[in-house]
Design a protein around this motif. Structure first.
Motif, PDB file in Angstrom:
ATOM      1  N   VAL A  40       9.200  -6.142  11.803  1.00  0.00           N
ATOM      2  CA  VAL A  40       9.967  -6.274  13.044  1.00  0.00           C
ATOM      3  C   VAL A  40       9.091  -6.897  14.135  1.00  0.00           C
ATOM      4  CG1 VAL A  40      11.100  -4.989  14.913  1.00  0.00           C
ATOM      5  CG2 VAL A  40      11.586  -4.417  12.518  1.00  0.00           C
ATOM      6  N   VAL A  41       7.867  -6.413  14.255  1.00  0.00           N
ATOM      7  CA  VAL A  41       6.949  -6.962  15.264  1.00  0.00           C
ATOM      8  C   VAL A  41       6.646  -8.426  14.951  1.00  0.00           C
ATOM      9  CG1 VAL A  41       4.620  -6.791  16.226  1.00  0.00           C
ATOM     10  CG2 VAL A  41       5.985  -4.720  15.886  1.00  0.00           C
TER      11      VAL A  41
ATOM     12  N   ARG B 195       0.848  -1.189   0.000  1.00  0.00           N
ATOM     13  CA  ARG B 195       0.000   0.000   0.000  1.00  0.00           C
ATOM     14  C   ARG B 195       0.891   1.248   0.000  1.00  0.00           C
ATOM     15  NH1 ARG B 195      -0.045   1.863   5.407  1.00  0.00           N
ATOM     16  NH2 ARG B 195       0.885   0.312   6.761  1.00  0.00           N
ATOM     17  N   LYS B 196       0.387   2.352  -0.524  1.00  0.00           N
ATOM     18  CA  LYS B 196       1.144   3.601  -0.529  1.00  0.00           C
ATOM     19  C   LYS B 196       1.318   4.059   0.904  1.00  0.00           C
ATOM     20  CE  LYS B 196       2.993   7.017  -2.793  1.00  0.00           C
ATOM     21  NZ  LYS B 196       4.170   6.789  -3.612  1.00  0.00           N
TER      22      LYS B 196
ATOM     23  N   MET C 244      -2.196  -5.129  13.885  1.00  0.00           N
ATOM     24  CA  MET C 244      -1.957  -6.574  13.965  1.00  0.00           C
ATOM     25  C   MET C 244      -2.295  -7.266  12.647  1.00  0.00           C
ATOM     26  SD  MET C 244      -0.450  -7.130  16.759  1.00  0.00           S
ATOM     27  CE  MET C 244       0.298  -5.541  16.444  1.00  0.00           C
ATOM     28  N   ARG C 245      -3.318  -6.775  11.945  1.00  0.00           N
ATOM     29  CA  ARG C 245      -3.615  -7.322  10.611  1.00  0.00           C
ATOM     30  C   ARG C 245      -2.428  -7.098   9.675  1.00  0.00           C
ATOM     31  NH1 ARG C 245      -8.534  -4.696  11.548  1.00  0.00           N
ATOM     32  NH2 ARG C 245     -10.116  -6.172  12.200  1.00  0.00           N
ATOM     33  N   LEU C 246      -1.842  -5.909   9.745  1.00  0.00           N
ATOM     34  CA  LEU C 246      -0.683  -5.609   8.905  1.00  0.00           C
ATOM     35  C   LEU C 246       0.529  -6.455   9.312  1.00  0.00           C
ATOM     36  CD1 LEU C 246      -1.085  -1.738   8.635  1.00  0.00           C
ATOM     37  CD2 LEU C 246      -1.513  -3.437   6.842  1.00  0.00           C
ATOM     38  N   VAL C 247       0.671  -6.721  10.608  1.00  0.00           N
ATOM     39  CA  VAL C 247       1.751  -7.599  11.082  1.00  0.00           C
ATOM     40  C   VAL C 247       1.544  -9.004  10.514  1.00  0.00           C
ATOM     41  CG1 VAL C 247       2.690  -8.754  13.137  1.00  0.00           C
ATOM     42  CG2 VAL C 247       2.272  -6.273  13.167  1.00  0.00           C
ATOM     43  N   GLN C 248       0.317  -9.500  10.581  1.00  0.00           N
ATOM     44  CA  GLN C 248       0.032 -10.858  10.109  1.00  0.00           C
ATOM     45  C   GLN C 248       0.375 -11.035   8.638  1.00  0.00           C
ATOM     46  OE1 GLN C 248      -4.117 -11.065  11.288  1.00  0.00           O
ATOM     47  NE2 GLN C 248      -3.624 -12.580  12.860  1.00  0.00           N
TER      48      GLN C 248
ATOM     49  N   SER D 105      -7.464   0.367  16.440  1.00  0.00           N
ATOM     50  CA  SER D 105      -6.231   0.730  15.741  1.00  0.00           C
ATOM     51  C   SER D 105      -5.137  -0.313  15.975  1.00  0.00           C
ATOM     52  CB  SER D 105      -5.750   2.123  16.150  1.00  0.00           C
ATOM     53  OG  SER D 105      -5.296   2.143  17.486  1.00  0.00           O
ATOM     54  N   ILE D 106      -5.101  -0.878  17.172  1.00  0.00           N
ATOM     55  CA  ILE D 106      -4.137  -1.956  17.448  1.00  0.00           C
ATOM     56  C   ILE D 106      -4.470  -3.172  16.582  1.00  0.00           C
ATOM     57  CG2 ILE D 106      -3.328  -3.583  19.202  1.00  0.00           C
ATOM     58  CD1 ILE D 106      -3.656  -1.224  21.227  1.00  0.00           C
TER      59      ILE D 106
END
Length: 141
Positions: free
Chosen positions: A104-105, A15-16, A77-81, A72-73
């Motif tokens: 990193v997370v 994503r941008k 977490m979706r982006l981390v997954q 927001s957390i």
């Protein structure tokens, strides 16, 4: 080093987004797609997660008006997954993260001690100075 094809695929899937840093001239913003292109001739190295200062400091919620909510957390977490550890993170010369905190997370959650990273030899000029993040172009066209 990512091949040109790999780099193109990575940018097309991402994503941008922008990397932000406060300054006396207002908010500085770097286009992450441009930062990725700056890594094309660099060698990625493994770095220790313990060397990443941002893991123990405010990062996603350090801007004025940003607050952490459960929603927001969950969004982070979706982006981390969905993040992919095959893509190295990007550090600027002093070692701070310019791109890759979700990776990193993810590495931390998965019990890794290291992550692949590109370190830019020189901090590039920001793409925007003193612009509100909501006013930046986020469309993919």
């Amino acid at each position: 080093m990512l091949s040109a094809i790999y780099e193109t695929v990575y940018i097309s899937l991402m994503r941008k987004q922008y990397y932000f840093r406060n300054s006396s001239n207002g908010l500085l913003a770097w286009d992450v797609h441009k930062l990725i292109q700056l890594t094309k001739d660099l060698q990625a190295d493994e770095i220790q997660l313990s060397a990443i200062h941002e893991l123990d400091a405010p990062y996603w919620y350090d801007s004025e008006g940003d607050i952490s909510t459960c929603r927001s957390i969950a969004d982070h977490m979706r982006l981390v997954q969905v993040s992919n550890l095959a893509y190295p993170i990007i550090l600027y010369p002093e070692g701070r993260i310019m791109d890759g905190m979700h990776r990193v997370v993810k590495a931390l959650l998965e019990g890794h001690n290291v992550i692949w990273a590109y370190r830019l030899p020189k901090l590039p000029n920001p793409d925007y100075i003193g612009v509100n993040p909501k006013d930046l172009p986020y469309d993919e066209s």
